[in-house]
Design a protein around this motif. Structure first.
Motif, PDB file in Angstrom:
ATOM      1  N   ALA A 139      44.134  -8.007 -26.799  1.00  0.00           N
ATOM      2  CA  ALA A 139      43.128  -6.749 -26.305  1.00  0.00           C
ATOM      3  C   ALA A 139      41.436  -7.716 -26.139  1.00  0.00           C
ATOM      4  O   ALA A 139      41.077  -7.726 -27.346  1.00  0.00           O
ATOM      5  CB  ALA A 139      43.225  -5.923 -27.045  1.00  0.00           C
ATOM      6  N   SER A 143      41.968  -1.861 -25.185  1.00  0.00           N
ATOM      7  CA  SER A 143      42.447  -1.291 -26.326  1.00  0.00           C
ATOM      8  C   SER A 143      44.172  -1.204 -26.433  1.00  0.00           C
ATOM      9  O   SER A 143      44.738  -1.062 -25.154  1.00  0.00           O
ATOM     10  CB  SER A 143      42.218   0.304 -26.663  1.00  0.00           C
ATOM     11  OG  SER A 143      42.469   1.152 -25.584  1.00  0.00           O
ATOM     12  N   GLY A 160      40.698  -9.308 -35.770  1.00  0.00           N
ATOM     13  CA  GLY A 160      39.948  -9.026 -34.672  1.00  0.00           C
ATOM     14  C   GLY A 160      38.569  -9.851 -34.709  1.00  0.00           C
ATOM     15  O   GLY A 160      38.136 -10.082 -35.907  1.00  0.00           O
ATOM     16  N   PHE A 165      41.299  -4.630 -35.536  1.00  0.00           N
ATOM     17  CA  PHE A 165      42.511  -4.889 -35.384  1.00  0.00           C
ATOM     18  C   PHE A 165      43.487  -4.100 -36.650  1.00  0.00           C
ATOM     19  O   PHE A 165      43.405  -4.561 -37.845  1.00  0.00           O
ATOM     20  CB  PHE A 165      43.054  -6.378 -35.602  1.00  0.00           C
ATOM     21  CG  PHE A 165      44.672  -6.578 -35.138  1.00  0.00           C
ATOM     22  CD1 PHE A 165      44.920  -7.253 -33.930  1.00  0.00           C
ATOM     23  CD2 PHE A 165      45.507  -6.449 -36.091  1.00  0.00           C
ATOM     24  CE1 PHE A 165      46.113  -7.533 -33.704  1.00  0.00           C
ATOM     25  CE2 PHE A 165      47.035  -6.822 -35.953  1.00  0.00           C
ATOM     26  CZ  PHE A 165      47.149  -7.332 -34.452  1.00  0.00           C
ATOM     27  N   ALA A 186      42.037  -8.926 -31.237  1.00  0.00           N
ATOM     28  CA  ALA A 186      41.226  -8.333 -30.528  1.00  0.00           C
ATOM     29  C   ALA A 186      40.017  -8.639 -30.502  1.00  0.00           C
ATOM     30  O   ALA A 186      39.312  -8.890 -31.557  1.00  0.00           O
ATOM     31  CB  ALA A 186      41.487  -6.767 -31.064  1.00  0.00           C
ATOM     32  N   GLY A 189      37.520  -5.654 -28.629  1.00  0.00           N
ATOM     33  CA  GLY A 189      38.517  -4.499 -28.293  1.00  0.00           C
ATOM     34  C   GLY A 189      39.117  -3.835 -29.641  1.00  0.00           C
ATOM     35  O   GLY A 189      38.400  -4.387 -30.606  1.00  0.00           O
ATOM     36  N   SER A 190      40.357  -3.251 -29.557  1.00  0.00           N
ATOM     37  CA  SER A 190      40.825  -2.546 -30.570  1.00  0.00           C
ATOM     38  C   SER A 190      42.221  -2.449 -30.498  1.00  0.00           C
ATOM     39  O   SER A 190      42.873  -2.504 -29.349  1.00  0.00           O
ATOM     40  CB  SER A 190      40.372  -1.315 -30.547  1.00  0.00           C
ATOM     41  OG  SER A 190      40.897  -0.440 -29.533  1.00  0.00           O
ATOM     42  N   VAL A 191      43.018  -2.936 -31.493  1.00  0.00           N
ATOM     43  CA  VAL A 191      44.424  -2.890 -31.638  1.00  0.00           C
ATOM     44  C   VAL A 191      44.562  -1.470 -32.967  1.00  0.00           C
ATOM     45  O   VAL A 191      44.351  -1.977 -33.909  1.00  0.00           O
ATOM     46  CB  VAL A 191      45.079  -3.996 -31.820  1.00  0.00           C
ATOM     47  CG1 VAL A 191      46.596  -3.974 -32.128  1.00  0.00           C
ATOM     48  CG2 VAL A 191      45.176  -5.127 -30.761  1.00  0.00           C
TER      49      VAL A 191
END
Length: 258
Positions: A139, A143, A160, A165, A186, A189-191
């Motif tokens: 990511a 996301s 992350g 993350f 990530a 971004g985000s997971v």
């Protein structure tokens, strides 16, 4: 001395349960691609017209018995699917969105890439052909959201980088439960991966069983309707014969009186 000759098995009258059993074999054959829809329809019609066991046997002579080609579920009654391998799946979202949800066969490996986009993976209604699934996530300014059933094992190995993350690890009580492993990273971004509360794999099995019951009930109703229609046609045919007989008799009597 009166000896009754035993009835051959092929001449035994077929019951509704016998017809339903054969219909189930045909349903599985259709799902596995052994029969096309037209062949399935033709054979189903033959099944519910059959009166004896001998008429049922040829319909499934070239097919495996119901459940014979499928692995049996474990003690936890999980919805593992057919044993044939499912190809890896790639979900890519670049300035876009990619979603995979509903009832589907989850592969052993899923690659999810979100770059300025979003990826949603919902396994709550998925069928698991194998016990372990690995999800590789990337990511970047994007996301990835993952939802799994509540009664499976969920683990992660990711990180992350100026991003999040977050994987809500979960250990199922049943050793036969599927395992979903989320790996990756990530970057800005985000997971997020977590169980969806209230979603259980055995719920899916209940829905599948209910669907089969509804299908069998519909087939039985169709059979009864066809049977009643045939009886009505026979009754009308006999009525026409009787009417023709009466008309001929009346003409004959009138001719004899003249």
């Amino acid at each position: 001395m009166n000896l009754t000759k035993p009835v051959a098995e092929a001449d035994l009258r077929a019951s509704d349960a016998d017809r339903d059993r054969v219909a189930e074999i045909l349903r599985e054959a259709l799902a596995e691609g052994r029969l096309d829809p037209e062949e399935h329809a033709e054979r189903i019609d033959t099944v519910y017209r059959a009166k004896t066991m001998g008429e049922l046997e040829p319909v499934v002579r070239d097919l495996p018995a119901a459940g014979g080609s499928r692995p049996q579920p474990g003690p936890g009654a999980y919805a593992y699917g057919p044993g044939s391998p499912v190809p890896d799946q790639n979900l890519v979202a670049i300035f876009s969105a990619s979603v995979r949800k509903g009832r589907w066969q989850a592969p052993s490996r899923i690659n999810a890439v979100a770059i300025f986009g979003s990826v949603e993976i919902d396994l709550t209604e998925a069928v698991f052909p194998q016990q372990q699934i690995q999800i590789n996530v990337t990511a970047i300014f994007g996301s990835v959201e993952i939802r799994v059933p509540e009664n499976i094992t969920l683990r992660s190995s990711g990180s992350g980088v100026l991003g999040a993350f977050e994987v809500e690890t979960n250990d199922a009580e049943d050793a036969n439960a599927p395992l979903v492993m989320v790996n990756g990273y990530a970057v800005l971004g985000s997971v997020e991966a977590k169980p969806k509360r209230g979603a259980w794999i055995r719920d899916l099995r209940s829905r599948l069983r209910e669907g089969r019951r509804e299908l069998r009930q519909q087939l039985r109703e169709d059979h009864r309707e066809r049977h009643q229609h045939m009886r009505q046609e026979q009754w009308e045919w006999h009525e026409r014969l009787r009417e023709d007989h009466r008309e001929r008799r009346d003409r004959f009597r009138k001719g004899a009186d003249g």
